[in-house]
Design an enzyme around this catalytic site. Structure first.
Site, PDB file in Angstrom:
ATOM      1  CB  CYS A   2      50.275  28.534  11.649  1.00  0.00           C
ATOM      2  SG  CYS A   2      50.971  27.757  10.186  1.00  0.00           S
ATOM      3  NE  ARG A  27      51.321  32.865  15.782  1.00  0.00           N
ATOM      4  CZ  ARG A  27      52.230  32.999  16.733  1.00  0.00           C
ATOM      5  NH1 ARG A  27      52.251  34.100  17.460  1.00  0.00           N
ATOM      6  NH2 ARG A  27      53.106  32.054  16.967  1.00  0.00           N
ATOM      7  CD1 TRP A  74      53.667  32.972   5.833  1.00  0.00           C
ATOM      8  CD2 TRP A  74      55.044  31.327   6.452  1.00  0.00           C
ATOM      9  NE1 TRP A  74      54.879  33.183   5.225  1.00  0.00           N
ATOM     10  CE2 TRP A  74      55.752  32.195   5.587  1.00  0.00           C
ATOM     11  CE3 TRP A  74      55.714  30.215   6.957  1.00  0.00           C
ATOM     12  CZ2 TRP A  74      57.071  32.000   5.221  1.00  0.00           C
ATOM     13  CZ3 TRP A  74      57.055  30.016   6.595  1.00  0.00           C
ATOM     14  CH2 TRP A  74      57.707  30.901   5.743  1.00  0.00           C
ATOM     15  CG  ASN A  98      52.709  28.124  15.522  1.00  0.00           C
ATOM     16  OD1 ASN A  98      52.984  28.745  16.532  1.00  0.00           O
ATOM     17  ND2 ASN A  98      53.385  28.288  14.424  1.00  0.00           N
ATOM     18  N   GLY A  99      54.075  25.358  13.803  1.00  0.00           N
ATOM     19  CA  GLY A  99      55.434  24.829  13.971  1.00  0.00           C
ATOM     20  C   GLY A  99      55.791  23.884  12.839  1.00  0.00           C
ATOM     21  CD  GLU A 479      63.731  48.954   7.535  1.00  0.00           C
ATOM     22  OE1 GLU A 479      64.204  47.810   7.489  1.00  0.00           O
ATOM     23  OE2 GLU A 479      62.531  49.173   7.795  1.00  0.00           O
ATOM     24  CE  LYS A 483      60.012  47.715   5.914  1.00  0.00           C
ATOM     25  NZ  LYS A 483      60.389  47.545   7.302  1.00  0.00           N
ATOM     26  CD  GLU A 486      59.109  43.717   4.536  1.00  0.00           C
ATOM     27  OE1 GLU A 486      58.665  42.934   5.372  1.00  0.00           O
ATOM     28  OE2 GLU A 486      59.404  44.895   4.814  1.00  0.00           O
ATOM     29  CG  HIS A 502      84.913  47.861  -4.022  1.00  0.00           C
ATOM     30  ND1 HIS A 502      86.244  47.876  -4.371  1.00  0.00           N
ATOM     31  CD2 HIS A 502      84.750  48.835  -3.107  1.00  0.00           C
ATOM     32  CE1 HIS A 502      86.871  48.812  -3.673  1.00  0.00           C
ATOM     33  NE2 HIS A 502      85.969  49.418  -2.901  1.00  0.00           N
ATOM     34  CE  LYS A 602      54.194  43.601  12.475  1.00  0.00           C
ATOM     35  NZ  LYS A 602      55.093  44.497  11.721  1.00  0.00           N
TER      36      LYS A 602
HETATM   37  C1  F6R Z   1      60.310  43.832   7.688  1.00  0.00           C
HETATM   38  C2  F6R Z   1      59.954  43.045   8.843  1.00  0.00           C
HETATM   39  C3  F6R Z   1      60.765  41.836   9.163  1.00  0.00           C
HETATM   40  C4  F6R Z   1      60.953  41.713  10.667  1.00  0.00           C
HETATM   41  C5  F6R Z   1      61.674  40.400  11.025  1.00  0.00           C
HETATM   42  C6  F6R Z   1      61.901  40.289  12.513  1.00  0.00           C
HETATM   43  O1  F6R Z   1      59.435  44.893   7.509  1.00  0.00           O
HETATM   44  O2  F6R Z   1      59.015  43.343   9.528  1.00  0.00           O
HETATM   45  O3  F6R Z   1      61.994  41.833   8.493  1.00  0.00           O
HETATM   46  O4  F6R Z   1      61.693  42.810  11.113  1.00  0.00           O
HETATM   47  O5  F6R Z   1      60.913  39.319  10.599  1.00  0.00           O
HETATM   48  O6  F6R Z   1      60.707  40.349  13.211  1.00  0.00           O
HETATM   49  P1  F6R Z   1      60.667  40.705  14.754  1.00  0.00           P
HETATM   50  O7  F6R Z   1      61.095  42.120  14.887  1.00  0.00           O
HETATM   51  O8  F6R Z   1      59.234  40.495  15.159  1.00  0.00           O
HETATM   52  O9  F6R Z   1      61.612  39.770  15.425  1.00  0.00           O
END
Ligand code: F6R
Length: 607
Positions: A2, A27, A74, A98-99, A479, A483, A486, A502, A602
């Site tokens: 949040c 957030r 969130w 927030n928290g 990775e 992607k 997500e 395996h 994010k």
């Molecule tokens: C995936 C993504 C997340 C962040 C993770 C860590 O696309 O963005 O997996 O990499 O939440 O976030 P940061 O880098 O802000 O610590």
């Protein structure tokens, strides 16, 4: 998680609360709300979904107050409904949070026994009710009511309160979650981050653990945990407010993928003097001081740590571990005084990574933070900071921030190898000069984006996709799969190609697309054999390789995408790009919300 914001001013605040929330939407974006005090009363509005739905709702309301709070959520406790959205209100109090309050159930039971009724399922409503009790039953002043309440709370919080009848008072406090103050002319601000404050004020400061602040339009009083008035260091922001412009692109993610050639040039330009082949780096430790490196991050940032593990062991001969921050802290890991702990994070606010950093700090001062947001909590907690200089990343799925993390980690790798004399001067210059190839290589791949787009039709018709890579391309396979999951909500898994036999090979049939990363490096032939095993079971292979690899894989599959030839050490950075494009175009094909995918945010500021 949040995002929270509060403004007290001589002017009306509603529009600016919304502008601030727009910057905080990264957030969390499952619901939002605002409250202001006008004509002595609390007026509020809340809405589920993105901030736009709150904006539409507010078109019909005229909240003309000069003090107010806002929230973008969130969900943690309680579904993302309007009732659970913040602010939470009682007769005299409105609060945004927030928290997470870990002991909220205990208070809720107490309050229920005293006859208090609850509307929502949130932990935050308990805070509003506790403060209300202090004000209306125990006749406490607002500041006292907040201080007595937070004394009892366990967990993490950044809170901002306004009070019925008080048109020139805002009270905020924090523990565990970040909170910054902005100072203006006849107005003051509080927010979860500096980027949103930079819209209104360049003069900011950060609250410390347990601080409580009372803001009026003319005055800011910060109290520490003992109740003493204190000053916190004022910083002058020199960055411009975050640019929320997508330019010619449909999504921020698309923009951020396509601007990578410029971002890479910018990062390299910042740290590398190409003509002299020298590095100009921030203050960093000497590798000779350490016996071991531990790299720590979450999600995409963890995968950059995993890539770096291969680099550091190979080039520097230093034992290196990559750790998931969310696991690190709770398994009592051994941290020695001569370990270097490197924390990698785009936001610098990820609660799991901060938790791991705080744990590590108890054992060692050797803490390096590699972060993109320079005004972040991690920057303030670390001994050394190495900014990634990627510029603001708005798309929730990380793209350019990941690539810049890889570049910074590679630069650190080269510096450490020089410190330890594990590379010659000539090797060092070759590596530095090699990095300068990247913008051109990225631009070359991007110019063929439509060929990758065509491949993505195969994915939308499948239920699951497998990504395979070996050696340093294993983290890149992870990775790529992350992607895709997500933003297109398609199940995907990254696997080390040697591990396929395996277990996961049981998944392969003619409906399974398998994205294979196999340039002609030292493990080419081994990986080719693994891919033959996929072919024998009718898996649909989509191969990313270089010129030589293409020639040698002609009989393997018809779906081959040729990437430019490059030095081995650039391979993980280069092979990231097509996987970003696959994720983006698949999501487009499926029509999902690319920049704000469901259930994500994010910055993950809860553990
Ligand atoms: C995936 C993504 C997340 C962040 C993770 C860590 O696309 O963005 O997996 O990499 O939440 O976030 P940061 O880098 O802000 O610590």
């Amino acid at each position: 998680m949040c995002g929270i914001i509060g403004i007290v001013s001589e002017k009306q605040v509603l529009d600016r609360l919304i502008d601030g929330l727009e910057r905080l939407e990264y957030r969390g974006y499952d619901s939002s709300g605002v409250a202001v005090i006008a004509r002595e009363e609390i007026f509020h509005s809340k809405s589920t979904g993105k901030l736009n739905s709150l904006k539409n709702k507010l078109k019909h309301n005229l909240f003309d107050g000069c003090v107010g709070i806002g929230h973008t959520r969130w969900a943690t406790h309680g579904e993302p409904t309007e009732i659970n959205a913040h602010p939470h209100l009682t007769r005299n109090v409105a609060v945004v949070h927030n928290g997470i309050i870990e002991n909220f159930a205990e208070f809720k039971n107490e309050l229920l026994e005293r006859g208090t009724r609850f509307n929502s399922q949130t932990d935050t409503e308990v805070i509003a009710k506790l403060v209300e009790e202090k004000i209306s039953k125990e006749k406490c002043q607002p500041l006292e009511a907040v201080r007595l309440t937070i004394e009892r709370l366990r967990g993490s919080f950044a809170l901002c309160f306004i009070f019925r009848g008080l048109e020139d008072l805002l009270i905020a406090t924090r523990k565990g979650s970040p909170l910054a103050l902005g100072f203006g002319d006849k107005e003051n601000f509080v927010s979860s981050d500096a980027a949103s404050l930079s819209l209104f004020s360049k003069k900011i400061c950060y609250l410390e653990e347990g601080d409580v602040v009372a803001l009026t339009k003319d005055k800011v009083n910060i109290f520490d945990t003992s109740g003493k008035i204190v000053n916190r260091d004022i910083q002058i922001l020199n960055s411009d407010p975050v640019n929320l412009n997508k330019g010619k692109f449909k999504h921020f993610m698309e923009k951020e993928i396509f601007e990578q050639p410029q971002v890479i040039s910018q990062v390299l330009g910042f740290y590398l003097n190409a003509s002299k082949e020298t590095l100009s780096l921030p203050t960093l430790p000497e590798a000779t001081e350490f016996k071991r490196i531990i790299l720590i991050g979450c999600g995409t940032a963890f995968y950059s740590c995993l890539v770096a593990k291969y680099w550091f062991e190979k080039l520097c001969g230093l034992p290196t571990h990559a750790e998931l921050a969310s696991e690190f802290r709770y398994r009592s890991p051994v941290v020695n005084k001569d370990d270097l702990l490197v924390f990698v994070s785009q936001s610098g606010e990820t609660a799991d990574t901060i938790g791991a950093l705080k744990y590590a700090r108890e054992y060692s001062k050797n803490i390096l933070a590699i972060i993109n947001v320079e005004q972040s909590s991690m920057a303030r907690l670390a001994t050394w900071v190495f900014p990634t200089k990627a510029g603001p990343e708005i798309g929730v799925a990380s793209t350019k921030a990941f690539v810049s993390q890889l570049i910074i980690l590679k630069i650190l790798n080269i510096k450490f190898a020089s410190d330890l004399s594990t590379i010659s001067k000539e090797q060092r210059s070759n590596l530095l000069i090699g990095l300068l190839e990247l913008p051109r290589l990225y631009a070359e791949i991007l110019s063929k984006n439509q060929n990758i787009r065509k491949l993505c039709k195969k994915f939308t018709r499948s239920n699951s996709v497998l990504y395979l890579g070996r050696d340093i391309l294993y983290p890149i396979a992870l990775e790529g799969a992350l992607k895709l999951k997500e933003i297109s909500y398609l199940h995907a898994e990254g696997y080390a190609s040697g591990e396929l036999k395996h277990g996961p090979i049981a998944l392969i049939d003619k409906s399974m697309p398998v994205v294979a990363l196999n340039p002609s490096t030292q493990v080419f032939e081994k990986t080719l054999s693994n891919l033959e095993e996929v072919k024998a079971r009718k898996g649909k292979i989509i191969l990313f390789t270089d010129e030589k690899g293409k020639e040698l894989s002609k009989d393997l599959t018809k779906s081959i995408f040729q990437l430019p030839n490059c030095s081995d050490f650039l391979v993980p950075i280069l092979y990231t790009l097509p996987l970003q494009l696959i994720a983006y175009y698949t999501a487009l094909e499926k029509g999902t919300d690319v920049d704000q995918p469901r259930n994500l945010a994010k910055s993950v500021t809860v553990e």
